[in-house]
Enzyme design. Sequence first.
Site, PDB file in Angstrom:
ATOM      1  N   ARG A  22      12.137  83.097 -53.094  1.00 37.26           N
ATOM      2  CA  ARG A  22      11.368  81.922 -53.516  1.00 37.26           C
ATOM      3  C   ARG A  22      12.299  80.739 -53.812  1.00 37.26           C
ATOM      4  O   ARG A  22      11.961  79.591 -53.516  1.00 37.26           O
ATOM      5  CB  ARG A  22      10.508  82.268 -54.737  1.00 37.26           C
ATOM      6  CG  ARG A  22       9.543  81.166 -55.096  1.00 37.26           C
ATOM      7  CD  ARG A  22       8.352  81.652 -55.918  1.00 37.26           C
ATOM      8  NE  ARG A  22       7.255  80.709 -55.783  1.00 37.26           N
ATOM      9  CZ  ARG A  22       6.812  79.922 -56.770  1.00 37.26           C
ATOM     10  NH1 ARG A  22       7.344  80.009 -57.972  1.00 37.26           N
ATOM     11  NH2 ARG A  22       5.832  79.081 -56.549  1.00 37.26           N
ATOM     12  N   HIS A  50      11.935  77.174 -51.949  1.00 35.87           N
ATOM     13  CA  HIS A  50      11.673  75.922 -52.675  1.00 35.87           C
ATOM     14  C   HIS A  50      12.828  74.919 -52.528  1.00 35.87           C
ATOM     15  O   HIS A  50      12.613  73.715 -52.637  1.00 35.87           O
ATOM     16  CB  HIS A  50      11.369  76.199 -54.142  1.00 35.87           C
ATOM     17  CG  HIS A  50       9.949  76.620 -54.360  1.00 35.87           C
ATOM     18  ND1 HIS A  50       9.290  76.474 -55.550  1.00 35.87           N
ATOM     19  CD2 HIS A  50       9.043  77.171 -53.507  1.00 35.87           C
ATOM     20  CE1 HIS A  50       8.052  76.938 -55.430  1.00 35.87           C
ATOM     21  NE2 HIS A  50       7.888  77.372 -54.198  1.00 35.87           N
ATOM     22  N   TRP A  88       0.529  90.629 -54.264  1.00 34.43           N
ATOM     23  CA  TRP A  88      -0.346  90.574 -53.095  1.00 34.43           C
ATOM     24  C   TRP A  88      -0.495  91.952 -52.426  1.00 34.43           C
ATOM     25  O   TRP A  88      -1.454  92.203 -51.728  1.00 34.43           O
ATOM     26  CB  TRP A  88       0.216  89.597 -52.072  1.00 34.43           C
ATOM     27  CG  TRP A  88       0.176  88.152 -52.435  1.00 34.43           C
ATOM     28  CD1 TRP A  88      -0.812  87.259 -52.091  1.00 34.43           C
ATOM     29  CD2 TRP A  88       1.145  87.377 -53.156  1.00 34.43           C
ATOM     30  NE1 TRP A  88      -0.504  86.011 -52.556  1.00 34.43           N
ATOM     31  CE2 TRP A  88       0.685  86.040 -53.213  1.00 34.43           C
ATOM     32  CE3 TRP A  88       2.379  87.684 -53.770  1.00 34.43           C
ATOM     33  CZ2 TRP A  88       1.406  85.020 -53.840  1.00 34.43           C
ATOM     34  CZ3 TRP A  88       3.081  86.661 -54.396  1.00 34.43           C
ATOM     35  CH2 TRP A  88       2.603  85.362 -54.437  1.00 34.43           C
TER      36      TRP A  88
HETATM   37 ZN1  ZEM Z   1       4.916  81.434 -52.270  1.00 35.14          ZN
HETATM   38  N1  ZEM Z   1       4.065  81.459 -54.134  1.00 35.14           N
HETATM   39  N2  ZEM Z   1       3.656  79.944 -51.696  1.00 35.14           N
HETATM   40  N3  ZEM Z   1       5.840  81.360 -50.485  1.00 35.14           N
HETATM   41  N4  ZEM Z   1       6.182  82.880 -52.886  1.00 35.14           N
HETATM   42  C1  ZEM Z   1       4.374  82.303 -55.167  1.00 35.14           C
HETATM   43  C2  ZEM Z   1       5.286  83.338 -55.134  1.00 35.14           C
HETATM   44  C3  ZEM Z   1       6.118  83.613 -54.062  1.00 35.14           C
HETATM   45  C4  ZEM Z   1       2.645  79.378 -52.443  1.00 35.14           C
HETATM   46  C5  ZEM Z   1       2.463  79.542 -53.845  1.00 35.14           C
HETATM   47  O1  ZEM Z   1       1.731  78.568 -54.510  1.00 35.14           O
HETATM   48  C6  ZEM Z   1       3.069  80.586 -54.573  1.00 35.14           C
HETATM   49  C7  ZEM Z   1       5.539  80.545 -49.429  1.00 35.14           C
HETATM   50  C8  ZEM Z   1       4.412  79.751 -49.347  1.00 35.14           C
HETATM   51  C9  ZEM Z   1       3.538  79.488 -50.414  1.00 35.14           C
HETATM   52  C10 ZEM Z   1       7.175  83.448 -52.124  1.00 35.14           C
HETATM   53  C11 ZEM Z   1       7.629  83.000 -50.881  1.00 35.14           C
HETATM   54  C12 ZEM Z   1       7.007  82.023 -50.140  1.00 35.14           C
HETATM   55  C13 ZEM Z   1       3.583  81.983 -56.305  1.00 35.14           C
HETATM   56  C14 ZEM Z   1       3.688  82.684 -57.650  1.00 35.14           C
HETATM   57  C15 ZEM Z   1       2.760  80.944 -55.941  1.00 35.14           C
HETATM   58  C16 ZEM Z   1       1.711  80.300 -56.843  1.00 35.14           C
HETATM   59  C17 ZEM Z   1       4.817  82.065 -58.489  1.00 35.14           C
HETATM   60  C18 ZEM Z   1       4.966  82.750 -59.821  1.00 35.14           C
HETATM   61  O2  ZEM Z   1       4.013  82.681 -60.613  1.00 35.14           O
HETATM   62  O3  ZEM Z   1       6.027  83.349 -60.072  1.00 35.14           O
HETATM   63  C19 ZEM Z   1       1.836  78.534 -51.594  1.00 35.14           C
HETATM   64  C20 ZEM Z   1       0.620  77.728 -51.978  1.00 35.14           C
HETATM   65  C21 ZEM Z   1       2.370  78.616 -50.339  1.00 35.14           C
HETATM   66  C22 ZEM Z   1       1.821  77.956 -49.132  1.00 35.14           C
HETATM   67  C23 ZEM Z   1       1.568  78.626 -48.022  1.00 35.14           C
HETATM   68  C24 ZEM Z   1       6.554  80.645 -48.407  1.00 35.14           C
HETATM   69  C25 ZEM Z   1       6.564  79.828 -47.114  1.00 35.14           C
HETATM   70  C26 ZEM Z   1       7.477  81.559 -48.851  1.00 35.14           C
HETATM   71  C27 ZEM Z   1       8.733  82.052 -48.223  1.00 35.14           C
HETATM   72  C28 ZEM Z   1       9.003  81.993 -46.925  1.00 35.14           C
HETATM   73  C29 ZEM Z   1       7.721  84.605 -52.816  1.00 35.14           C
HETATM   74  C30 ZEM Z   1       8.791  85.548 -52.281  1.00 35.14           C
HETATM   75  C31 ZEM Z   1       7.050  84.705 -54.036  1.00 35.14           C
HETATM   76  C32 ZEM Z   1       7.220  85.754 -55.117  1.00 35.14           C
HETATM   77  C33 ZEM Z   1       8.167  85.279 -56.199  1.00 35.14           C
HETATM   78  C34 ZEM Z   1       8.364  86.291 -57.311  1.00 35.14           C
HETATM   79  O4  ZEM Z   1       8.960  85.898 -58.319  1.00 35.14           O
HETATM   80  O5  ZEM Z   1       7.953  87.441 -57.198  1.00 35.14           O
END
Ligand code: ZEM
Length: 293
Positions: A47, A51, A190
């Site tokens: 993540r 970001h 998920w």
């Molecule tokens: Zn995420 N993501 N993401 N994401 N994401 C979260 C967690 C993780 C969106 C999003 O709002 C959120 C992509 C795309 C998008 C990962 C990777 C990638 C979380 C939870 C949210 C709300 C955060 C938390 O509470 O800790 C949205 C709207 C997306 C648009 C499509 C893409 C592209 C990613 C990588 C290629 C990963 C690995 C996590 C889990 C983080 C963790 O701490 O477990």
Amino acid sequence: DLGAAKKEAGPFVPKYEDYEKVYNAVAKALEEHDEYEDGSYGPVLLRLAWHASGTYDAETGTGGSNGATMRFAPEGDHGANAGLKTARDFLEPIKAQFPWITYSDLWILAGVAAIQEMQGPIIPYRPGRSDRDMSFCTPDGRLPDASKEQKHLRAIFGRMGFNDQEIVALSGAHALGRCHTDRSGYDGPWTFSPTVLTNDYFRLLLDEKWQWRKWNGPKQYEDVSTKTLMMLPTDMVLTKDKGFRPWVEKYAKDNDAFFKDFSAVVLRLFELGVPFTVAEDQRWTFKPRVSST
Ligand code: ZEM
């Protein structure tokens, strides 16, 4: 005379072997620190890399993984980046061990290591990112908002230069990790195996029945049968939109196709806005420390 020899050797120019040492140090630290939630820092490291990269704006050439500007208050404090200090702090001892690597190259190399060590596909890598000061921080609002719909997803990812297929492939990263009420406000994982990359995210999206969760938090879905899994509104949109759905169906059926497309699109994501001097055909690959079989 050692001093003279050292002078003649010139400044330290890191090579493949040096970056490989950093890769291996990240992989080893991931293995050793299994005390973290679900047993792995892998998801939160991925993540961080996402970001750092996902702030890119193709039109102005601003943002992207070059710079590591999330180290500074304006960007580090953006709501979307809540919780990512955990990932940055995890990498500090590695930065201290290999002070020659830039933060921006390290964060992306750690993202590569996280994917590979969680049994995902090989992600080719090249260095070349430099760290920049806080004047390069991007404005808030460049990362996606999970409460929104397809128009928002296409606007955000279109700004980076991604199409429908690439948006869906990238979203498969949500096979990994979880949401935290004290970070995004959302809650839960998920998939049932949040530290192993598979196409389960797509399979669950199509195979499970999903309903709105009744709770005080932000609107999110829960699976009807176990009520232990979650989907964000932006996840569910992928099954409803005509441009997105065929790709969800394809990746749900075919893990190899998902891995191939995920590797290609993550490589692009991680390189957005970076002024490389290393050519595209000179990218490196690192051998995973874990075996995927
Ligand atoms: Zn995420 N993501 N993401 N994401 N994401 C979260 C967690 C993780 C969106 C999003 O709002 C959120 C992509 C795309 C998008 C990962 C990777 C990638 C979380 C939870 C949210 C709300 C955060 C938390 O509470 O800790 C949205 C709207 C997306 C648009 C499509 C893409 C592209 C990613 C990588 C290629 C990963 C690995 C996590 C889990 C983080 C963790 O701490 O477990």
